[in-house]
Enzyme design. Structure first.
Site, PDB file in Angstrom:
ATOM      1  N   GLU A 130       0.837  -1.208   0.000  1.00 42.14           N
ATOM      2  CA  GLU A 130       0.000   0.000   0.000  1.00 42.14           C
ATOM      3  C   GLU A 130       0.870   1.255   0.000  1.00 42.14           C
ATOM      4  O   GLU A 130       0.814   2.062   0.931  1.00 42.14           O
ATOM      5  CB  GLU A 130      -0.874   0.025   1.263  1.00 42.14           C
ATOM      6  CG  GLU A 130      -1.749  -1.183   1.483  1.00 42.14           C
ATOM      7  CD  GLU A 130      -2.396  -1.186   2.882  1.00 42.14           C
ATOM      8  OE1 GLU A 130      -1.970  -0.412   3.763  1.00 42.14           O
ATOM      9  OE2 GLU A 130      -3.325  -1.966   3.069  1.00 42.14           O
ATOM     10  N   PRO A 131       1.692   1.460  -1.015  1.00 41.26           N
ATOM     11  CA  PRO A 131       2.586   2.614  -0.990  1.00 41.26           C
ATOM     12  C   PRO A 131       1.839   3.901  -1.352  1.00 41.26           C
ATOM     13  O   PRO A 131       0.937   3.885  -2.203  1.00 41.26           O
ATOM     14  CB  PRO A 131       3.594   2.278  -2.093  1.00 41.26           C
ATOM     15  CG  PRO A 131       2.790   1.475  -3.072  1.00 41.26           C
ATOM     16  CD  PRO A 131       1.805   0.689  -2.267  1.00 41.26           C
ATOM     17  N   GLY A 132       2.208   4.980  -0.730  1.00 39.55           N
ATOM     18  CA  GLY A 132       1.657   6.284  -1.093  1.00 39.55           C
ATOM     19  C   GLY A 132       2.787   7.232  -1.419  1.00 39.55           C
ATOM     20  O   GLY A 132       3.097   7.523  -2.571  1.00 39.55           O
ATOM     21  N   ARG A 133       3.458   7.672  -0.343  1.00 39.16           N
ATOM     22  CA  ARG A 133       4.530   8.664  -0.453  1.00 39.16           C
ATOM     23  C   ARG A 133       5.593   8.300  -1.489  1.00 39.16           C
ATOM     24  O   ARG A 133       6.024   9.141  -2.279  1.00 39.16           O
ATOM     25  CB  ARG A 133       5.195   8.784   0.920  1.00 39.16           C
ATOM     26  CG  ARG A 133       6.234   9.873   1.033  1.00 39.16           C
ATOM     27  CD  ARG A 133       7.041   9.691   2.326  1.00 39.16           C
ATOM     28  NE  ARG A 133       6.198   9.496   3.481  1.00 39.16           N
ATOM     29  CZ  ARG A 133       5.710  10.479   4.236  1.00 39.16           C
ATOM     30  NH1 ARG A 133       6.002  11.729   3.952  1.00 39.16           N
ATOM     31  NH2 ARG A 133       4.929  10.207   5.272  1.00 39.16           N
ATOM     32  N   TYR A 172       5.117  17.855  11.613  1.00 36.54           N
ATOM     33  CA  TYR A 172       6.133  16.855  11.972  1.00 36.54           C
ATOM     34  C   TYR A 172       7.543  17.435  12.016  1.00 36.54           C
ATOM     35  O   TYR A 172       8.504  16.671  12.038  1.00 36.54           O
ATOM     36  CB  TYR A 172       6.201  15.722  10.934  1.00 36.54           C
ATOM     37  CG  TYR A 172       4.925  15.121  10.446  1.00 36.54           C
ATOM     38  CD1 TYR A 172       3.981  14.600  11.325  1.00 36.54           C
ATOM     39  CD2 TYR A 172       4.673  15.030   9.079  1.00 36.54           C
ATOM     40  CE1 TYR A 172       2.823  14.024  10.839  1.00 36.54           C
ATOM     41  CE2 TYR A 172       3.519  14.447   8.600  1.00 36.54           C
ATOM     42  CZ  TYR A 172       2.598  13.940   9.483  1.00 36.54           C
ATOM     43  OH  TYR A 172       1.464  13.356   9.006  1.00 36.54           O
ATOM     44  N   CYS A 186      -1.312  32.958  10.290  1.00 36.78           N
ATOM     45  CA  CYS A 186      -1.109  33.621  11.582  1.00 36.78           C
ATOM     46  C   CYS A 186      -0.851  32.612  12.697  1.00 36.78           C
ATOM     47  O   CYS A 186      -1.706  32.358  13.557  1.00 36.78           O
ATOM     48  CB  CYS A 186      -2.319  34.490  11.909  1.00 36.78           C
ATOM     49  SG  CYS A 186      -2.371  35.922  10.850  1.00 36.78           S
ATOM     50  N   GLU A 187       0.294  31.980  12.630  1.00 43.78           N
ATOM     51  CA  GLU A 187       0.758  31.011  13.628  1.00 43.78           C
ATOM     52  C   GLU A 187       2.279  31.078  13.614  1.00 43.78           C
ATOM     53  O   GLU A 187       2.885  31.005  12.544  1.00 43.78           O
ATOM     54  CB  GLU A 187       0.382  29.571  13.226  1.00 43.78           C
ATOM     55  CG  GLU A 187      -1.073  29.235  13.201  1.00 43.78           C
ATOM     56  CD  GLU A 187      -1.656  28.948  14.581  1.00 43.78           C
ATOM     57  OE1 GLU A 187      -0.884  28.652  15.510  1.00 43.78           O
ATOM     58  OE2 GLU A 187      -2.881  29.043  14.707  1.00 43.78           O
TER      59      GLU A 187
HETATM   60  C1  PLP Z   1      -2.755   1.741   6.547  1.00 50.48           C
HETATM   61  C2  PLP Z   1      -1.862   2.558   5.686  1.00 50.48           C
HETATM   62  N1  PLP Z   1      -1.465   2.049   4.502  1.00 50.48           N
HETATM   63  C3  PLP Z   1      -0.660   2.747   3.677  1.00 50.48           C
HETATM   64  C4  PLP Z   1      -0.188   3.996   4.031  1.00 50.48           C
HETATM   65  C5  PLP Z   1       0.705   4.711   3.079  1.00 50.48           C
HETATM   66  O1  PLP Z   1       1.921   4.981   3.635  1.00 50.48           O
HETATM   67  P1  PLP Z   1       3.090   5.652   2.798  1.00 50.48           P
HETATM   68  O2  PLP Z   1       2.538   6.882   2.180  1.00 50.48           O
HETATM   69  O3  PLP Z   1       4.124   5.941   3.813  1.00 50.48           O
HETATM   70  O4  PLP Z   1       3.542   4.656   1.796  1.00 50.48           O
HETATM   71  C6  PLP Z   1      -0.544   4.546   5.259  1.00 50.48           C
HETATM   72  C7  PLP Z   1       0.019   5.818   5.703  1.00 50.48           C
HETATM   73  O5  PLP Z   1       0.546   5.969   6.773  1.00 50.48           O
HETATM   74  C8  PLP Z   1      -1.428   3.809   6.108  1.00 50.48           C
HETATM   75  O6  PLP Z   1      -1.834   4.312   7.275  1.00 50.48           O
END
Ligand code: PLP
Length: 413
Positions: A273-276, A317, A343-344
């Protein structure tokens, strides 16, 4: 040359000058490079070789329609963390069996919809949630496909706000409790346990947590198989970090091999499940310098028109993003505290940066903003959401227009 690169005069995305996009669309504006997006997806896919696998791109990182449509065209499936992400996936044409549904707090309505859709899996995060899914499925006379998210008690060694795999974190079910559940599935006709799931955190930059998570997942999958559970796959989560500061990070190959090596003995396909790692490096946030004023004997504040409302990561973060002037400038390096307009006091985008001299009106690019940028943007201080632009094959188009004040007020009486 794909991605963000510098000509003699300025920073470009796939050869398109970022200043041209800023001139046409205004600032702040998110700019994404389609070629980078494709390259990263294909690289990860290839890293698994011929081992059976499926990439479920994590919508939480960036779910703008054009971005997810690009990934869909490449063969991606979906990781959703709310029913609204599930519905967006459906609108873009993903099939229910291409969607896994995560999330630590799913409402009854979200679960009812997920059961009705017959998703690839509802990844349950507690015994209570498993019981709620089971009750819904029994009530409507169906069998819900579930995966169990294991809390493996592994330290991802990333920022505490994005570490999810320790016992003290709110996510998942402890491994021993999961083990105790396996024998119960033989007598639970309304739920089918199709997978086990781990996700130990995000922005993981060393292999150790990834290897340990892979081994824990394999061990539990063996236990499930020995208890007579017929798993269909294992879900190894996301989490691979990217290099925001030029430091080393594991490659897609390292990442995929760790999972393949550990999981191979179970003979189960691997879901990730990659995102970043897919979308992060494909985007930049382009902003304009609004003001410059003295800060200390050695440094100045540079106030830009993007801040925590457009890119929350630095404030949230203390995250580092490289900030680059878009036009080439001549002159010795100056020390700048680059701050947003919100404004922070915490709205600092880049601390103590050494850059060539900047002037009011100059453009800067905040790099690697493709993930957890636009999706986390807010209307704080009544700031409208920026436009998003996709560069593809030497030209570009707006994939989300800038929000207007009328858009903002439309929901209010
Ligand atoms: C359950 C789950 N899957 C996948 C991701 C995607 O993570 P990343 O963007 O670090 O690959 C996240 C993000 O933290 C998540 O909470």
């Amino acid at each position: 040359m794909i991605g963000f690169s510098r000509t003699a005069e300025q920073l470009t995305c796939d050869g398109v000058p970022l200043s041209a996009i800023a001139a046409a669309e205004g600032t702040p504006v998110y700019v994404y490079g389609a070629a980078t997006l494709r390259q990263r997806y294909r690289e990860l896919d290839a890293a698994f070789g011929d081992y059976p696998h499926a990439i479920h791109y994590a919508f939480k990182a960036n779910s703008t329609r054009a971005i997810i449509a690009e990934l869909k065209a490449l063969g991606s499936s979906v990781d959703a963390v709310s029913i609204w992400e599930v519905e967006v996936a459906r609108k873009v044409g993903f099939l229910p069996r291409q969607i896994v549904f995560d999330g630590v707090g799913k409402s009854e309505a979200e679960l009812e919809r997920a059961v009705a859709l017959d998703l690839k899996a509802i990844n349950v995060e507690s015994l209570g949630e498993l019981a709620r899914v089971e009750a819904i499925a029994a009530r409507v006379g169906t069998v819900a496909r579930v995966a169990i998210r294991i809390n493996p008690d592994i330290d991802a060694k990333s920022h505490p706000h994005i570490s999810t795999g320790l016992k003290v974190n709110k996510f998942g079910i402890p491994a021993d409790d999961v083990r105790a559940l396996f024998p119960t599935f033989g007598a639970r006709p309304a739920v089918q346990l199709v997978a086990l799931h781990v996700h130990v955190g995000s922005q993981i930059t060393t292999m150790d947590p990834i290897r340990r998570a892979a081994l824990r997942l394999a061990e539990l999958a063996h236990d499930a198989q020995h208890a007579g559970v017929n798993l269909e796959y294992v879900d190894a989560g996301g989490g691979l970090g990217i290099s925001y500061d030029g430091g080393p990070v594991p490659s897609f190959r390292d990442y995929a091999s760790a999972f393949v090596e550990a999981i191979r003995t179970t003979r189960l396909p691997i879901v990730v499940e990659p995102g970043r790692s897919i979308v992060g490096p494909a985007g930049a946030l382009v902003a304009r310098v609004l003001d410059i004023k003295p800060r200390s004997a050695t440094s100045e504040f540079v106030v830009i028109d993007a801040g925590m409302s457009e890119l929350m990561r630095p404030a949230l973060y203390d995250a580092f993003h490289l900030i680059e002037p878009i036009d080439a400038r001549i002159g010795g390096l100056r020390q700048y505290e680059i701050v947003g307009p919100v404004c922070e006091s915490g709205d600092v985008v880049g601390r103590d940066r050494m850059l060539t001299p900047l002037d009011v009106g100059d453009l800067v690019a905040i790099c690697d903003a493709g993930a957890y940028g636009a999706v986390m943007a807010s209307n704080y201080n009544r700031r409208p959401l920026p436009a998003e632009v996709l560069v593809d094959n030497g030209s570009w188009r707006v994939i989300r227009r800038r929000q207007t004040l009328d858009d903002l007020l439309a929901l209010e009486t």
